[in-house]
Design a protein around this motif. Structure first.
Motif, short mmCIF file in Angstrom:
data_model
loop_
_atom_site.label_atom_id
_atom_site.label_comp_id
_atom_site.label_asym_id
_atom_site.label_seq_id
_atom_site.Cartn_x
_atom_site.Cartn_y
_atom_site.Cartn_z
N ARG A 69 67.79 51.06 50.78
CA ARG A 69 68.11 51.49 49.29
C ARG A 69 69.66 51.82 49.06
O ARG A 69 70.41 51.51 47.98
N GLN A 70 70.08 52.78 49.90
CA GLN A 70 71.52 53.19 49.47
C GLN A 70 72.38 52.21 49.82
O GLN A 70 73.40 52.46 49.11
N GLY A 71 72.23 51.51 51.03
CA GLY A 71 73.09 50.35 51.18
C GLY A 71 73.49 49.26 49.98
O GLY A 71 74.20 48.86 49.79
N MET A 72 72.25 49.01 49.54
CA MET A 72 72.25 48.21 48.59
C MET A 72 72.81 48.69 47.17
O MET A 72 73.33 47.80 46.29
N VAL A 73 72.72 49.72 47.01
CA VAL A 73 73.33 50.54 45.78
C VAL A 73 74.54 50.20 45.91
O VAL A 73 75.45 49.88 45.07
N LEU A 74 75.23 50.73 47.06
CA LEU A 74 76.88 50.48 47.48
C LEU A 74 77.17 49.16 47.19
O LEU A 74 78.32 48.71 46.79
N ALA A 75 76.46 48.11 47.84
CA ALA A 75 76.95 46.84 47.70
C ALA A 75 76.76 46.19 46.39
O ALA A 75 77.81 45.45 46.01
N ILE A 76 75.63 46.35 45.77
CA ILE A 76 75.58 45.88 44.34
C ILE A 76 76.67 46.61 43.37
O ILE A 76 77.33 45.75 42.72
N SER A 77 76.86 47.82 43.61
CA SER A 77 77.97 48.67 42.59
C SER A 77 79.44 47.89 43.17
O SER A 77 80.27 47.46 42.27
N GLY A 78 79.49 47.38 44.39
CA GLY A 78 80.76 46.85 44.79
C GLY A 78 80.96 45.47 44.37
O GLY A 78 81.79 45.07 43.82
N ILE A 79 79.88 44.75 44.23
CA ILE A 79 79.85 43.40 43.70
C ILE A 79 80.16 43.46 42.17
O ILE A 79 80.88 42.63 41.66
N ILE A 80 79.51 44.33 41.56
CA ILE A 80 79.71 44.52 40.02
C ILE A 80 81.28 44.96 39.80
O ILE A 80 82.00 44.08 38.82
N VAL A 81 81.81 45.71 40.46
CA VAL A 81 83.21 46.21 40.28
C VAL A 81 84.17 45.17 40.60
O VAL A 81 85.15 44.60 39.97
N GLY A 82 83.89 44.36 41.57
CA GLY A 82 84.75 43.34 42.19
C GLY A 82 84.72 42.03 41.08
O GLY A 82 85.72 41.57 41.02
N VAL A 83 83.51 41.76 40.74
CA VAL A 83 83.39 40.89 39.70
C VAL A 83 84.15 40.96 38.62
O VAL A 83 84.99 40.35 37.96
N VAL A 84 84.05 42.16 37.72
CA VAL A 84 84.61 42.54 36.60
C VAL A 84 86.05 42.71 37.01
O VAL A 84 87.00 42.33 36.06
N ALA A 85 86.53 43.29 38.01
CA ALA A 85 88.01 43.26 38.39
C ALA A 85 88.72 41.80 38.50
O ALA A 85 89.69 41.45 37.99
N SER A 86 87.84 40.88 39.26
CA SER A 86 88.50 39.72 39.29
C SER A 86 88.66 38.88 37.79
O SER A 86 89.63 38.08 37.80
N LEU A 87 87.49 39.12 37.06
CA LEU A 87 87.57 38.35 35.74
C LEU A 87 88.87 39.02 34.94
O LEU A 87 89.60 38.14 34.37
N SER A 88 89.25 40.32 35.09
CA SER A 88 90.28 40.88 34.24
C SER A 88 91.70 40.41 34.94
O SER A 88 92.60 40.15 34.19
N PHE A 89 91.70 40.27 36.41
CA PHE A 89 92.87 39.98 36.96
C PHE A 89 93.06 38.53 36.55
O PHE A 89 94.29 38.20 36.43
#
Length: 99
Positions: A69-89
């Motif tokens: 559960r803790q690993g998935m929270v880290l992975a999903i939050s990283g995916i969300i931040v990465g997608v938002v950053a890539s779209l803005s870039f």
């Protein structure tokens, strides 16, 4: 005719090859980073609480679930931040190149 086509697309093919190379390097670096973060998270979880969790948990699946559960929270939050950053870039890059 083939030579003219090859010469006219040479720059585009080189740019695509270069972007593919950089994209592959970025994927490797991100995979190493995610592995390091997960390893640190699991090792930090195992130290103080996990020994207690292993003894007090009704079964080992609950501890495994806690770590996953803790690993998935880290992975999903990283995916969300990465997608938002890539779209803005991508938007900034598009504005920068004026395409």
């Amino acid at each position: 005719m083939d030579q003219i086509v090859a010469e006219s697309t040479a720059r585009s093919r080189f740019d695509m090859w270069l972007m593919t190379l950089f994209g592959g390097c970025a994927c490797c670096c991100s995979a190493i980073g995610v592995y390091g973060l997960m390893a640190y998270s699991v090792s930090a979880t195992k130290r103080p609480r996990s020994g207690f969790a292993w003894r007090s948990a009704p079964d080992k699946n609950s501890v495994r679930g806690m770590v996953l559960r803790q690993g998935m929270v880290l992975a999903i939050s990283g995916i969300i931040v990465g997608v938002v950053a890539s779209l803005s870039f991508a938007e900034c890059y598009q504005d920068w190149t004026m395409v």
